[in-house]
Scaffold this motif. Sequence first.
Motif, mmCIF file in Angstrom:
data_model
loop_
_atom_site.group_PDB
_atom_site.id
_atom_site.type_symbol
_atom_site.label_atom_id
_atom_site.label_comp_id
_atom_site.label_asym_id
_atom_site.label_seq_id
_atom_site.Cartn_x
_atom_site.Cartn_y
_atom_site.Cartn_z
ATOM 1 N N LEU A 141 0.877 -1.169 0.000
ATOM 2 C CA LEU A 141 0.000 0.000 0.000
ATOM 3 C C LEU A 141 0.911 1.215 0.000
ATOM 4 C CD1 LEU A 141 -2.544 -0.937 2.802
ATOM 5 C CD2 LEU A 141 -3.055 -0.743 0.369
ATOM 6 N N PHE A 142 0.503 2.289 -0.633
ATOM 7 C CA PHE A 142 1.267 3.527 -0.533
ATOM 8 C C PHE A 142 0.316 4.704 -0.491
ATOM 9 C CE2 PHE A 142 0.819 3.045 -5.105
ATOM 10 C CZ PHE A 142 0.652 4.341 -5.567
ATOM 11 N N ALA A 143 0.805 5.800 0.052
ATOM 12 C CA ALA A 143 0.007 7.024 0.131
ATOM 13 C C ALA A 143 0.893 8.207 -0.207
ATOM 14 C CB ALA A 143 -0.578 7.202 1.529
ATOM 15 N N ILE A 144 0.434 9.046 -1.107
ATOM 16 C CA ILE A 144 1.119 10.304 -1.392
ATOM 17 C C ILE A 144 0.619 11.296 -0.349
ATOM 18 C CG2 ILE A 144 1.517 12.115 -3.083
ATOM 19 C CD1 ILE A 144 2.543 9.339 -3.945
ATOM 20 N N VAL A 145 1.525 11.848 0.417
ATOM 21 C CA VAL A 145 1.152 12.737 1.523
ATOM 22 C C VAL A 145 1.517 14.163 1.149
ATOM 23 C CG1 VAL A 145 1.485 13.242 3.973
ATOM 24 C CG2 VAL A 145 1.544 10.873 3.164
ATOM 25 N N ASN A 146 0.542 15.053 1.172
ATOM 26 C CA ASN A 146 0.777 16.468 0.896
ATOM 27 C C ASN A 146 1.786 17.029 1.888
ATOM 28 O OD1 ASN A 146 0.153 19.464 1.314
ATOM 29 N ND2 ASN A 146 -1.058 19.015 -0.509
ATOM 30 N N ASP A 147 2.644 17.932 1.417
ATOM 31 C CA ASP A 147 3.691 18.474 2.292
ATOM 32 C C ASP A 147 3.129 19.260 3.473
ATOM 33 O OD1 ASP A 147 2.817 20.557 0.646
ATOM 34 O OD2 ASP A 147 4.786 21.518 0.577
ATOM 35 N N LYS A 148 1.863 19.683 3.401
ATOM 36 C CA LYS A 148 1.247 20.393 4.526
ATOM 37 C C LYS A 148 0.566 19.442 5.508
ATOM 38 C CE LYS A 148 0.431 24.466 1.711
ATOM 39 N NZ LYS A 148 -0.562 25.368 1.120
ATOM 40 N N ALA A 149 0.472 18.170 5.144
ATOM 41 C CA ALA A 149 -0.277 17.204 5.951
ATOM 42 C C ALA A 149 0.613 16.567 7.010
ATOM 43 C CB ALA A 149 -0.904 16.154 5.049
ATOM 44 N N ARG A 150 1.077 17.370 7.933
ATOM 45 C CA ARG A 150 1.998 16.879 8.965
ATOM 46 C C ARG A 150 1.332 15.866 9.903
ATOM 47 N NH1 ARG A 150 6.363 19.671 7.885
ATOM 48 N NH2 ARG A 150 6.264 21.854 7.313
ATOM 49 N N ALA A 151 0.035 16.002 10.128
ATOM 50 C CA ALA A 151 -0.663 15.033 10.982
ATOM 51 C C ALA A 151 -0.685 13.660 10.317
ATOM 52 C CB ALA A 151 -2.086 15.506 11.287
ATOM 53 N N SER A 152 -0.870 13.628 8.999
ATOM 54 C CA SER A 152 -0.845 12.355 8.286
ATOM 55 C C SER A 152 0.536 11.719 8.375
ATOM 56 C CB SER A 152 -1.231 12.544 6.818
ATOM 57 O OG SER A 152 -2.606 12.795 6.694
ATOM 58 N N ALA A 153 1.575 12.524 8.191
ATOM 59 C CA ALA A 153 2.942 12.007 8.294
ATOM 60 C C ALA A 153 3.212 11.485 9.702
ATOM 61 C CB ALA A 153 3.944 13.101 7.933
ATOM 62 N N SER A 154 2.769 12.225 10.698
ATOM 63 C CA SER A 154 2.954 11.806 12.086
ATOM 64 C C SER A 154 2.213 10.496 12.365
ATOM 65 C CB SER A 154 2.458 12.909 13.025
ATOM 66 O OG SER A 154 2.545 12.506 14.362
ATOM 67 N N LEU A 155 0.997 10.376 11.839
ATOM 68 C CA LEU A 155 0.221 9.156 12.027
ATOM 69 C C LEU A 155 0.947 7.955 11.424
ATOM 70 C CD1 LEU A 155 -2.296 7.482 12.713
ATOM 71 C CD2 LEU A 155 -3.324 8.334 10.578
ATOM 72 N N LEU A 156 1.479 8.121 10.217
ATOM 73 C CA LEU A 156 2.198 7.016 9.573
ATOM 74 C C LEU A 156 3.407 6.595 10.401
ATOM 75 C CD1 LEU A 156 1.936 8.255 5.896
ATOM 76 C CD2 LEU A 156 0.737 6.311 6.899
ATOM 77 N N MET A 157 4.118 7.556 10.953
ATOM 78 C CA MET A 157 5.286 7.215 11.782
ATOM 79 C C MET A 157 4.841 6.493 13.051
ATOM 80 S SD MET A 157 8.028 10.293 11.177
ATOM 81 C CE MET A 157 7.065 11.581 11.886
ATOM 82 N N LYS A 158 3.744 6.931 13.650
ATOM 83 C CA LYS A 158 3.234 6.269 14.854
ATOM 84 C C LYS A 158 2.779 4.841 14.554
ATOM 85 C CE LYS A 158 1.755 10.421 17.258
ATOM 86 N NZ LYS A 158 0.615 11.266 17.635
ATOM 87 N N ARG A 159 2.365 4.593 13.311
ATOM 88 C CA ARG A 159 1.927 3.259 12.929
ATOM 89 C C ARG A 159 3.096 2.344 12.578
ATOM 90 N NH1 ARG A 159 -2.697 1.692 12.778
ATOM 91 N NH2 ARG A 159 -2.242 0.039 11.273
ATOM 92 N N GLY A 160 4.315 2.823 12.768
ATOM 93 C CA GLY A 160 5.473 1.974 12.550
ATOM 94 C C GLY A 160 6.168 2.160 11.222
ATOM 95 N N TYR A 161 5.832 3.196 10.499
ATOM 96 C CA TYR A 161 6.526 3.490 9.248
ATOM 97 C C TYR A 161 7.864 4.144 9.579
ATOM 98 C CZ TYR A 161 1.975 2.949 6.923
ATOM 99 O OH TYR A 161 0.778 2.475 6.458
ATOM 100 N N SER A 162 8.872 3.873 8.788
ATOM 101 C CA SER A 162 10.143 4.579 8.933
ATOM 102 C C SER A 162 10.321 5.473 7.717
ATOM 103 C CB SER A 162 11.300 3.591 9.081
ATOM 104 O OG SER A 162 11.346 2.731 7.972
ATOM 105 N N CYS A 163 11.016 6.560 7.909
ATOM 106 C CA CYS A 163 11.161 7.560 6.857
ATOM 107 C C CYS A 163 12.596 7.561 6.354
ATOM 108 C CB CYS A 163 10.781 8.931 7.407
ATOM 109 S SG CYS A 163 10.836 10.247 6.178
ATOM 110 N N ASP A 164 12.759 7.558 5.038
ATOM 111 C CA ASP A 164 14.102 7.608 4.458
ATOM 112 C C ASP A 164 14.417 8.994 3.904
ATOM 113 O OD1 ASP A 164 12.719 7.837 2.093
ATOM 114 O OD2 ASP A 164 13.378 5.920 1.269
ATOM 115 N N GLY A 165 13.604 9.970 4.244
ATOM 116 C CA GLY A 165 13.807 11.335 3.764
ATOM 117 C C GLY A 165 12.801 11.721 2.695
ATOM 118 N N ALA A 166 12.370 10.761 1.886
ATOM 119 C CA ALA A 166 11.383 11.040 0.840
ATOM 120 C C ALA A 166 10.169 10.132 0.956
ATOM 121 C CB ALA A 166 12.015 10.868 -0.538
#
Length: 197
Positions: A141-166
């Motif tokens: 599954l993938f999701a394109i996250v708008n650069d203003k959607a910081r809550a969405s990014a935070s939610l993904l990280m809380k769900r165990g996603y790791s970020c590689d910068g992009a």
Amino acid sequence: MGVVFEHNHECWPDVINGPRIMLKKINPTLENAQMFFDAVQNNIHHLKDSFDFLVHKITTVDETLAYLTESQKEADLGRRDNYGIFYNDTFIGIIFVWGGRHTEREILYWLTEDACRHGFMNEALELVEGEQAKSAPRRELFAIVNDKARASASLLMKRGYSCDGASFWKMPNVKNKPLVVAKQPIKIEQTEGRIYG
């Protein structure tokens, strides 16, 4: 000699129940069009940054019905699943899943402003990830996250996603679980602010 299939051939269900919310497929009916239209119109300022295309496309009930009808055509071909998110029978948002039901799929989601910050989207994502694990356990599954959607990014990280910068990555830690990916066009920094999703 047996044949091993990567997935089953069942469609995603019309209703997916969680502990607090229900995901229910949104068919193109006048009642659903009115419900969807009202939610967008009552949340224009909340949705405009991340979902400007939707705000401009959904300006009448007839336009909303046409939008849902086009979405249903893709669903009928097995290329999309359109779910409304309901809490106590109240429509609070959407989670759309694009792509063939047994392939990599993209998720797009939003909540009404008053439904944010209650954990509803966390639960909705968990339900969608569970369906993906059943129907296509080796597909992402993938999701394109708008650069203003910081809550969405935070939610993904809380769900165990790791970020590689992009991109955000969530690797399966149990056999037959899906690889889940969220692609992000810019690097996310931890800041306070209002986001949509």
